[in-house]
Motif scaffolding. Sequence first.
Motif, PDB file in Angstrom:
ATOM      1  N   ILE A  41       0.739  -1.047  -0.175  1.00 38.19           N
ATOM      2  CA  ILE A  41       0.271  -0.001  -0.091  1.00 38.19           C
ATOM      3  C   ILE A  41       0.829   0.893  -0.452  1.00 38.19           C
ATOM      4  CG2 ILE A  41      -1.281   1.255   1.166  1.00 38.19           C
ATOM      5  CD1 ILE A  41      -2.788  -1.254   2.283  1.00 38.19           C
ATOM      6  N   THR A  42       0.644   1.725  -0.869  1.00 40.91           N
ATOM      7  CA  THR A  42       1.339   3.623  -0.943  1.00 40.91           C
ATOM      8  C   THR A  42       0.699   4.448  -1.076  1.00 40.91           C
ATOM      9  OG1 THR A  42       1.180   3.552  -2.959  1.00 40.91           O
ATOM     10  CG2 THR A  42       3.029   2.308  -3.133  1.00 40.91           C
ATOM     11  N   THR A  43       0.568   5.574  -0.779  1.00 40.02           N
ATOM     12  CA  THR A  43      -0.176   7.129  -0.874  1.00 40.02           C
ATOM     13  C   THR A  43      -1.290   6.991  -1.767  1.00 40.02           C
ATOM     14  OG1 THR A  43       2.026   8.749  -1.565  1.00 40.02           O
ATOM     15  CG2 THR A  43       1.323   8.268   0.735  1.00 40.02           C
ATOM     16  N   GLN A  44      -0.464   6.245  -2.942  1.00 38.15           N
ATOM     17  CA  GLN A  44      -1.071   6.343  -4.573  1.00 38.15           C
ATOM     18  C   GLN A  44      -1.752   5.264  -4.402  1.00 38.15           C
ATOM     19  OE1 GLN A  44      -0.530   9.240  -6.493  1.00 38.15           O
ATOM     20  NE2 GLN A  44       0.467   9.830  -4.514  1.00 38.15           N
ATOM     21  N   SER A  45      -1.796   4.616  -3.629  1.00 39.31           N
ATOM     22  CA  SER A  45      -3.102   2.850  -3.861  1.00 39.31           C
ATOM     23  C   SER A  45      -4.363   3.396  -4.105  1.00 39.31           C
ATOM     24  CB  SER A  45      -3.046   1.716  -2.273  1.00 39.31           C
ATOM     25  OG  SER A  45      -1.525   2.153  -2.891  1.00 39.31           O
ATOM     26  N   ILE A  46      -5.340   2.689  -4.791  1.00 38.31           N
ATOM     27  CA  ILE A  46      -6.726   3.664  -4.902  1.00 38.31           C
ATOM     28  C   ILE A  46      -7.713   1.754  -4.500  1.00 38.31           C
ATOM     29  CG2 ILE A  46      -8.486   3.218  -7.470  1.00 38.31           C
ATOM     30  CD1 ILE A  46      -6.515   4.285  -8.955  1.00 38.31           C
ATOM     31  N   PHE A  47      -8.805   2.084  -3.814  1.00 39.56           N
ATOM     32  CA  PHE A  47      -9.579   1.188  -3.029  1.00 39.56           C
ATOM     33  C   PHE A  47     -10.565   1.134  -3.394  1.00 39.56           C
ATOM     34  CE2 PHE A  47      -6.238   2.401   0.231  1.00 39.56           C
ATOM     35  CZ  PHE A  47      -5.478   1.558   0.391  1.00 39.56           C
ATOM     36  N   HIS A  48     -11.543  -0.207  -3.662  1.00 37.26           N
ATOM     37  CA  HIS A  48     -12.301  -0.197  -4.228  1.00 37.26           C
ATOM     38  C   HIS A  48     -13.306   0.357  -2.304  1.00 37.26           C
ATOM     39  CE1 HIS A  48     -16.223  -0.985  -5.941  1.00 37.26           C
ATOM     40  NE2 HIS A  48     -16.381  -2.026  -5.229  1.00 37.26           N
ATOM     41  N   ILE A  49     -14.052   1.531  -2.514  1.00 33.07           N
ATOM     42  CA  ILE A  49     -14.683   1.860  -0.905  1.00 33.07           C
ATOM     43  C   ILE A  49     -15.976   1.081  -1.252  1.00 33.07           C
ATOM     44  CG2 ILE A  49     -13.722   4.022  -1.566  1.00 33.07           C
ATOM     45  CD1 ILE A  49     -16.162   5.497  -2.450  1.00 33.07           C
ATOM     46  N   ALA A  50     -16.565   0.801  -2.259  1.00 37.60           N
ATOM     47  CA  ALA A  50     -17.494   0.077  -2.139  1.00 37.60           C
ATOM     48  C   ALA A  50     -19.085   0.644  -0.985  1.00 37.60           C
ATOM     49  CB  ALA A  50     -17.351  -1.254  -1.314  1.00 37.60           C
ATOM     50  N   SER A  51     -19.462  -0.391  -0.299  1.00 36.40           N
ATOM     51  CA  SER A  51     -20.376   0.806   1.007  1.00 36.40           C
ATOM     52  C   SER A  51     -20.027   1.868   1.860  1.00 36.40           C
ATOM     53  CB  SER A  51     -21.414  -0.859   1.640  1.00 36.40           C
ATOM     54  OG  SER A  51     -22.145  -0.925   0.979  1.00 36.40           O
ATOM     55  N   ILE A  52     -19.116   2.033   1.638  1.00 33.94           N
ATOM     56  CA  ILE A  52     -18.495   3.089   2.512  1.00 33.94           C
ATOM     57  C   ILE A  52     -19.365   4.274   1.691  1.00 33.94           C
ATOM     58  CG2 ILE A  52     -17.026   4.330   2.911  1.00 33.94           C
ATOM     59  CD1 ILE A  52     -15.001   2.185   4.011  1.00 33.94           C
ATOM     60  N   SER A  53     -19.374   4.155   0.672  1.00 35.09           N
ATOM     61  CA  SER A  53     -20.310   5.542  -0.722  1.00 35.09           C
ATOM     62  C   SER A  53     -21.825   5.746  -0.112  1.00 35.09           C
ATOM     63  CB  SER A  53     -19.887   5.605  -1.925  1.00 35.09           C
ATOM     64  OG  SER A  53     -20.451   3.918  -2.201  1.00 35.09           O
ATOM     65  N   LYS A  54     -22.120   4.786   0.582  1.00 36.97           N
ATOM     66  CA  LYS A  54     -23.216   5.101   1.326  1.00 36.97           C
ATOM     67  C   LYS A  54     -23.623   6.499   2.159  1.00 36.97           C
ATOM     68  CE  LYS A  54     -25.311   0.478   0.451  1.00 36.97           C
ATOM     69  NZ  LYS A  54     -24.333  -0.068   0.280  1.00 36.97           N
ATOM     70  N   HIS A  55     -22.750   6.607   2.873  1.00 35.87           N
ATOM     71  CA  HIS A  55     -22.664   7.310   4.191  1.00 35.87           C
ATOM     72  C   HIS A  55     -22.380   8.762   3.191  1.00 35.87           C
ATOM     73  CE1 HIS A  55     -21.109   4.027   6.010  1.00 35.87           C
ATOM     74  NE2 HIS A  55     -21.466   4.167   6.896  1.00 35.87           N
ATOM     75  N   PHE A  56     -22.006   8.819   2.222  1.00 33.05           N
ATOM     76  CA  PHE A  56     -22.191   9.833   1.729  1.00 33.05           C
ATOM     77  C   PHE A  56     -22.649  10.043   0.584  1.00 33.05           C
ATOM     78  CE2 PHE A  56     -17.306   8.825   2.278  1.00 33.05           C
ATOM     79  CZ  PHE A  56     -16.277   9.713   2.611  1.00 33.05           C
ATOM     80  N   THR A  57     -23.639   9.403   0.471  1.00 32.64           N
ATOM     81  CA  THR A  57     -24.987   8.970  -0.418  1.00 32.64           C
ATOM     82  C   THR A  57     -26.326  10.429   0.633  1.00 32.64           C
ATOM     83  OG1 THR A  57     -24.074   7.734  -1.848  1.00 32.64           O
ATOM     84  CG2 THR A  57     -26.714   8.492  -2.331  1.00 32.64           C
ATOM     85  N   VAL A  58     -25.599   9.029   1.646  1.00 36.31           N
ATOM     86  CA  VAL A  58     -27.006   9.732   2.430  1.00 36.31           C
ATOM     87  C   VAL A  58     -26.882  11.359   3.237  1.00 36.31           C
ATOM     88  CG1 VAL A  58     -28.239   9.750   4.624  1.00 36.31           C
ATOM     89  CG2 VAL A  58     -28.084   8.006   3.424  1.00 36.31           C
ATOM     90  N   TYR A  59     -25.682  11.767   3.071  1.00 33.78           N
ATOM     91  CA  TYR A  59     -25.243  13.383   3.380  1.00 33.78           C
ATOM     92  C   TYR A  59     -25.576  13.927   2.933  1.00 33.78           C
ATOM     93  CZ  TYR A  59     -22.889  17.194   4.884  1.00 33.78           C
ATOM     94  OH  TYR A  59     -22.247  18.171   5.265  1.00 33.78           O
ATOM     95  N   ALA A  60     -25.356  13.445   1.479  1.00 30.33           N
ATOM     96  CA  ALA A  60     -26.078  14.301  -0.078  1.00 30.33           C
ATOM     97  C   ALA A  60     -27.258  14.571   0.217  1.00 30.33           C
ATOM     98  CB  ALA A  60     -25.409  13.596  -1.475  1.00 30.33           C
ATOM     99  N   ILE A  61     -28.352  13.309   0.292  1.00 29.81           N
ATOM    100  CA  ILE A  61     -29.765  13.135   0.483  1.00 29.81           C
ATOM    101  C   ILE A  61     -30.100  14.682   1.495  1.00 29.81           C
ATOM    102  CG2 ILE A  61     -31.547  12.427   0.864  1.00 29.81           C
ATOM    103  CD1 ILE A  61     -31.227  12.004  -1.619  1.00 29.81           C
TER     104      ILE A  61
END
Length: 195
Positions: free
Chosen positions: A68-88
């Motif tokens: 893992i580096t500072t450039q690693s890309i992660f699949h955030i999957a359901s963590i995105s649900k938090h951001f979605t609800v926040y936007a709503i």
Amino acid sequence: MLQFMVYSVKTNRNEITPMSLSFQSVDTLFAPWDSTETPGVALAILQDGEIAYKHGYGMANLEHALPITTQSIFHIASISKHFTVYAILQLAHEGKLSLTDDIRTYLPEMPVYGTSIEIQHLIHHTSGLRDQWDLLELAGWRDDDLKTSADILHLARRQKELNFLPGDLHLYCNTGYTLLMLIVERLTGKSLRAY
């Protein structure tokens, strides 16, 4: 739960700053995961909206020996649900929608099921809609096929009946979050990422 206190004070040029000492303590804290034999973590510490420190610890893939580096890309999957609800919730706070609105107000192409599916039903996994991953599998899609929100909407709107009446039961449903994302995009004219 991990907690960090990062602070800074004025020092002479020759002194080690408390900020740099605190980053050393962060590295010490994550040392057990900073090996070629353990999964790890990427870390960023923000100060005043700027990245003050970033570091990768451990491995992104043990089988292929990828660190893992500072450039690693992660699949955030359901963590995105938090951001979605926040936007709503932000849009609700601004008066642009209500959590009790029928989703067809924003997604008129969704079928009429004889009962209203409200935005809050999508948030709480109580809509009665079938999960998008199950629908994709039944439709013959493979796990590694590219899927778009338009594909998910196409599958969702072809659902002829619900699993249960909205609000009656809880059944984890990713479809609801794809629909919430589309509501954000239609109301704001921006992608959820941009919003």
